[in-house]
Design a protein around this motif. Structure first.
Motif, PDB file in Angstrom:
ATOM      1  N   GLU A   1       0.836  -1.207   0.000  1.00 46.12           N
ATOM      2  CA  GLU A   1       0.000   0.000   0.000  1.00 46.12           C
ATOM      3  C   GLU A   1       0.870   1.255   0.000  1.00 46.12           C
ATOM      4  N   LEU A   2       1.963   1.228   0.777  1.00 48.65           N
ATOM      5  CA  LEU A   2       2.847   2.390   0.832  1.00 48.65           C
ATOM      6  C   LEU A   2       3.480   2.652  -0.533  1.00 48.65           C
ATOM      7  N   THR A   3       3.943   1.601  -1.188  1.00 48.84           N
ATOM      8  CA  THR A   3       4.567   1.761  -2.500  1.00 48.84           C
ATOM      9  C   THR A   3       3.550   2.262  -3.527  1.00 48.84           C
ATOM     10  N   GLU A   4       2.319   1.779  -3.462  1.00 47.25           N
ATOM     11  CA  GLU A   4       1.282   2.270  -4.377  1.00 47.25           C
ATOM     12  C   GLU A   4       1.081   3.772  -4.185  1.00 47.25           C
ATOM     13  N   TRP A   5       1.091   4.214  -2.914  1.00 49.90           N
ATOM     14  CA  TRP A   5       0.949   5.654  -2.651  1.00 49.90           C
ATOM     15  C   TRP A   5       2.138   6.420  -3.230  1.00 49.90           C
TER      16      TRP A   5
ATOM     17  N   SER B   1      10.535  -2.450  -2.910  1.00 49.45           N
ATOM     18  CA  SER B   1      11.066  -3.560  -2.114  1.00 49.45           C
ATOM     19  C   SER B   1      10.805  -4.894  -2.808  1.00 49.45           C
ATOM     20  N   ALA B   2      11.323  -5.951  -2.178  1.00 50.48           N
ATOM     21  CA  ALA B   2      11.112  -7.298  -2.714  1.00 50.48           C
ATOM     22  C   ALA B   2       9.640  -7.668  -2.711  1.00 50.48           C
ATOM     23  N   GLN B   3       8.913  -7.278  -1.648  1.00 54.79           N
ATOM     24  CA  GLN B   3       7.480  -7.591  -1.590  1.00 54.79           C
ATOM     25  C   GLN B   3       6.726  -6.906  -2.714  1.00 54.79           C
ATOM     26  N   ASP B   4       7.148  -5.687  -3.079  1.00 54.49           N
ATOM     27  CA  ASP B   4       6.481  -4.979  -4.180  1.00 54.49           C
ATOM     28  C   ASP B   4       6.652  -5.742  -5.489  1.00 54.49           C
ATOM     29  N   ILE B   5       7.874  -6.178  -5.758  1.00 56.44           N
ATOM     30  CA  ILE B   5       8.142  -6.887  -7.002  1.00 56.44           C
ATOM     31  C   ILE B   5       7.345  -8.192  -7.060  1.00 56.44           C
ATOM     32  N   ALA B   6       7.221  -8.860  -5.902  1.00 61.14           N
ATOM     33  CA  ALA B   6       6.507 -10.149  -5.870  1.00 61.14           C
ATOM     34  C   ALA B   6       4.995  -9.963  -5.929  1.00 61.14           C
ATOM     35  N   TYR B   7       4.500  -8.753  -5.635  1.00 59.95           N
ATOM     36  CA  TYR B   7       3.049  -8.523  -5.616  1.00 59.95           C
ATOM     37  C   TYR B   7       2.486  -8.621  -7.035  1.00 59.95           C
ATOM     38  N   PRO B   8       1.463  -9.461  -7.265  1.00 59.24           N
ATOM     39  CA  PRO B   8       0.968  -9.677  -8.643  1.00 59.24           C
ATOM     40  C   PRO B   8       0.429  -8.414  -9.305  1.00 59.24           C
ATOM     41  N   GLY B   9      -0.111  -7.476  -8.509  1.00 57.80           N
ATOM     42  CA  GLY B   9      -0.724  -6.301  -9.111  1.00 57.80           C
ATOM     43  C   GLY B   9       0.208  -5.132  -9.322  1.00 57.80           C
TER      44      GLY B   9
ATOM     45  N   HIS C   1       2.746  -4.540 -11.503  1.00 57.06           N
ATOM     46  CA  HIS C   1       2.928  -4.144 -12.903  1.00 57.06           C
ATOM     47  C   HIS C   1       1.679  -3.442 -13.434  1.00 57.06           C
ATOM     48  N   ALA C   2       0.500  -4.032 -13.175  1.00 65.37           N
ATOM     49  CA  ALA C   2      -0.745  -3.451 -13.678  1.00 65.37           C
ATOM     50  C   ALA C   2      -1.017  -2.094 -13.041  1.00 65.37           C
ATOM     51  N   ASN C   3      -0.717  -1.965 -11.756  1.00 66.07           N
ATOM     52  CA  ASN C   3      -0.945  -0.678 -11.075  1.00 66.07           C
ATOM     53  C   ASN C   3      -0.044   0.415 -11.642  1.00 66.07           C
ATOM     54  N   LEU C   4       1.225   0.076 -11.888  1.00 73.68           N
ATOM     55  CA  LEU C   4       2.149   1.059 -12.454  1.00 73.68           C
ATOM     56  C   LEU C   4       1.673   1.510 -13.831  1.00 73.68           C
ATOM     57  N   LEU C   5       1.252   0.573 -14.663  1.00 68.82           N
ATOM     58  CA  LEU C   5       0.742   0.929 -15.989  1.00 68.82           C
ATOM     59  C   LEU C   5      -0.459   1.858 -15.883  1.00 68.82           C
TER      60      LEU C   5
END
Length: 771
Positions: free
Chosen positions: A580-584, A610-618, A620-624
């Motif tokens: 959630e923090l990285t999405e913000w 972080s590593a958890q961000d990269i492993a999170y399935p969403g 890539h789609a959120n960044l796009l």
């Protein structure tokens, strides 16, 4: 005088009585309703069992009688010779002996040869009936013959081949239904719906009488409105195809309603009387008010728990009732045993038999004495997951049980108790003085646990971490003790200690971390300005232009205090809040880049993930989605990861980074040089940029060794096709050295500290003017 103590006591007493009465009435109504519901269901279950036993007994009698009849040599001889008088006489005499209303002899085609009643004829198709009955040999069925319902059984007469069939049956009449009602205390109705035949224990019944309509629809007016009179259960009986027969068991609820209303009005009357007594003699009521309230509350609790005696049922003396009582008591014993099992399972770990965590808290509250010192030891088995992976979960479970046995052997003798509080964590509690006198305390426990284990012919050595808390010196409440001993065992693991004793302040630090996590979650959700981004410029050494910036998050809490990014980002990773923090962060930075782009400032921004961000399935789609929403080109965004992140998630991380590169996002490997990335792995990583860690840059102008490392790294990066960024530049001399070494970009306090967006824009304008 309204403020007098007497009036106040009267008002308080009457108010309390009224409140208690309302609560008691509601509790009484709820508990009684639940009890009546369960009791009616139990009564119907009992009635069903009695009914089935009754029919089974009748079936057994029919089968015995039929076998006696068909085995009689004289009868078989009479059938073979068609001696009508003898056959009729035998059928009649045999029916009288067993009180069977129906006893027929049929030939092989189903025609009536003789019956126990002279000149008896039937309108039914006996051949079809016989053929259906033959499919269920030696089993009774319910059939309708000439508007009478019978329970019948059909057996062949063999001499030695089958020469005829004997049909024996008992008539099901209203009297039979009444007899069953006397046994079960509820109405019994036999219904042959296709044959429009009813036999019921309800002797006074309307005409026409439909049991299904009557028993399901009959209502009575009570104080709480219209209520149904009967609770019903419909059972299917063995019968002929197209001529089904059912039995309807109907429990009369009228008595339950009457008893409920009587008790209800009694409580109302008692409440009114209590209020009158309270008004007349307030002082006496004030002294004795707790007694009736206590009695009422206790009565409500008894009803709510369903604590009702069934001793009165033992007054019945018939064999059937005794059997029923025994079955009822056995059922009660079984239920009690299951409740005990459920209660045990709710408080204990199924694998080891130790208390579970919640039960341990209760035991701690109840067992710890103020005048006794106790030692609480939390024990964590190191590497149990690897045992499960390599040797299988069965060996892992055996390890847990073996450890539990040794803990119990140590603690039980001291009068202690123990629990399994996690997958591989145990807690044992024992008197401190006893353990020191008998078993050398904690060191003795650890020595006992660390001795080799032999499991399934394997010799296994286990390693442990232990956290220690003492009672009452380091806590008196169970929740505090549990939390602190877990903090201690985590401290042992973090500091690579065998035994870690809880230190004052560790709990407060832990609680502060929890508070920070909670406030961080709120800050992300509310987006009220506590969290904000700063941007540190990067200088392009070739063009001397600022074309890149690293985005860095900052947090100032509502109370004005600052929280270190290293602290709250680490806590976010531990708590799972990092996604959630990285999405913000991504949303904020991309939005800012879009605003700069509209203002004519084309700045490439780096975002740390972080590593958890990269492993999170969403991810890539959120960044796009964010890039598209803000009309920002992917090439203006750089994703920075540390060497640690790449190593921990190598396979998944490489695939995720390749997907990002495919859309044009730049990839940077942060803190290069202080991790464990090998040259072989570096060659495989899909990155665009290397960031030299600041530990090599801070004193670059003073350290020749650092210069060698930086020179070789820049050369290697360029040869592999990477651009190189040096962070931590704080002196002019270091800047010039990096320029000579052909470093691509630099950042550091010599150039600028991280700035908010508006200040960054002002700084950039000033820099461009000076340039």
């Amino acid at each position: 005088m309204t403020n007098s103590l007497k009036n106040r006591v009267i008002i308080v007493c009457v108010g309390l009585v009224l409140l208690t009465t309302v609560v008691s009435l509601f509790s009484f109504w709820w508990s009684t309703s639940q009890f009546n519901e369960k009791k009616v269901t139990q009564d119907i279950n009992v009635a069903e069992n009695v009914y089935k036993q009754y029919l089974t007994a009748k079936e057994s009698l029919l089968l015995t009688a039929a076998k006696v009849l068909t085995s009689d040599f004289g009868f078989k001889q009479a059938v073979a010779t068609r001696d009508a008088d003898t056959i009729s006489s035998v059928l009649y005499n045999h029916s009288q002996r067993i009180n069977a209303e129906l006893m027929l002899l049929l030939d092989l085609s189903g025609k009536l040869i003789s019956s126990n009643k002279p000149n008896q004829e039937f309108s039914n198709d006996l051949e079809q009936m016989m053929n259906e009955l033959l499919t269920n040999a030696e089993q009774s069925n319910f059939v309708v013959l000439d508007n009478d319902l019978y329970q019948v059984i059909l057996l062949p007469v063999r001499a030695p081949r089958t020469i005829a069939y004997s049909l024996v049956g008992f008539k099901i009449t209203d009297e039979v239904a009444t007899e069953l009602k006397n046994l079960t205390n509820m109405d019994v109705s036999f219904i042959a719906e296709q044959d429009e035949l009813v036999r019921s224990s309800l002797l006074s019944r309307p005409s026409p009488f439909s049991p299904n309509d009557y028993f399901y629809q009959a209502t009575t007016s009570r104080i709480f409105g219209e209520q149904v009179i009967y609770r019903n259960r419909n059972l299917h009986l063995a019968s002929l195809e197209g001529h089904s027969v059912n039995v309807l068991l109907s429990a009369d609820l009228t008595q339950s309603y009457t008893e409920f209303e009587r008790l209800f009005f009694t409580i109302i009357l008692l409440a009114a009387l209590t209020i009158v007594i309270g008004v007349v003699a307030s002082s006496l009521l004030a002294n004795n008010l707790t007694m009736p309230l206590s009695q009422l509350a206790n009565l409500a609790r008894q009803f709510a728990r369903g604590n009702y005696s069934v001793d009165s049922m033992s007054n019945k003396q018939s064999n059937e009732i005794k059997t029923l009582i025994d079955a009822f008591r056995n059922m009660g014993n079984d239920i009690n045993e299951r409740e005990q099992q459920i209660s045990f399972a709710a408080k204990h770990d199924t694998l080891t038999g130790f208390y579970n965590r919640s039960a341990m808290l209760e035991v701690l509250n109840d067992s710890l004495a103020e005048n006794q010192e106790y030692t609480l030891v939390a024990i964590d088995i190191k590497g149990l997951r690897h045992i499960n992976d390599k040797l299988g979960p069965r060996v892992g479970d055996d390890c847990l049980k073996a450890v539990a046995c040794r803990i119990a052997a140590f603690s039980d003798e001291l009068g202690g108790f123990h629990a399994r509080i996690g997958g591989d964590e145990f807690l044992t509690v024992f008197p401190t003085s006893s353990s020191l006198n008998l078993k050398r305390g904690i060191s003795g426990l650890m020595a006992q646990l660390e001795a080799p284990y032999t499991l399934q012919k394997l010799k296994i050595n286990l390693r442990f971490s232990a956290g220690v808390v003492t009672y009452p010196a380091q806590g008196t409440l169970a929740d505090d003790l549990m939390r602190r001993v877990l903090i201690a065992v985590d401290g042992a693991a973090d500091e690579h200690e065998n035994i870690h004793h809880y230190q004052e302040g560790e709990d407060e630090e832990h609680l502060e971390s929890l508070l920070i996590i909670d406030e961080l979650k709120q800050a992300i959700a509310e987006d009220d300005g506590q969290l904000f981004m700063t941007y540190q410029p990067k200088l392009n050494m070739a063009t001397q232009k600022i074309d890149k910036a690293e985005s860095l998050i900052r947090w100032q809490r509502k109370n004005g205090s600052w929280v270190s990014p290293e602290l709250f980002i680490d806590l976010a990773e531990q708590s799972g809040l990092i996604v959630e923090l990285t999405e913000w962060v991504i949303a904020t930075v991309v939005k800012q880049v879009g605003q700069w782009q509209q203002a004519g400032i084309f700045m490439q921004a780096a975002i740390n993930v972080s590593a958890q961000d990269i492993a999170y399935p969403g991810f890539h789609a959120n960044l796009l989605h964010v890039l598209k929403s803000n009309s920002v080109a992917p090439a203006l965004i750089t994703i920075e990861l540390t060497e640690r992140d790449m190593i921990e998630n190598e396979e998944k991380g490489i695939q995720a980074l390749e997907n990002l590169k495919a859309i044009g996002v730049k990839i940077s490997l942060d803190d290069y040089g202080v991790g464990q990335t090998s040259l072989g792995r570096l060659k495989m990583l899909p990155i665009d940029e290397l960031k030299l860690d600041k530990c090599f840059i801070l004193k670059l102008d003073q350290s020749e060794k650092d210069q060698f490392i930086v020179r070789s790294t820049i050369t290697l990066g360029h040869q592999l096709g990477f651009s190189v960024v040096a962070e931590g530049v704080e002196t002019r001399e270091s800047l010039e050295i990096l320029h000579d070494l052909k470093c691509d970009h630099i950042q550091g306090y010599y150039l600028s500290r991280p700035l908010k967006a508006d200040l960054f824009e002002q700084w950039l304008e000033q820099y461009n003017e000076l340039a």
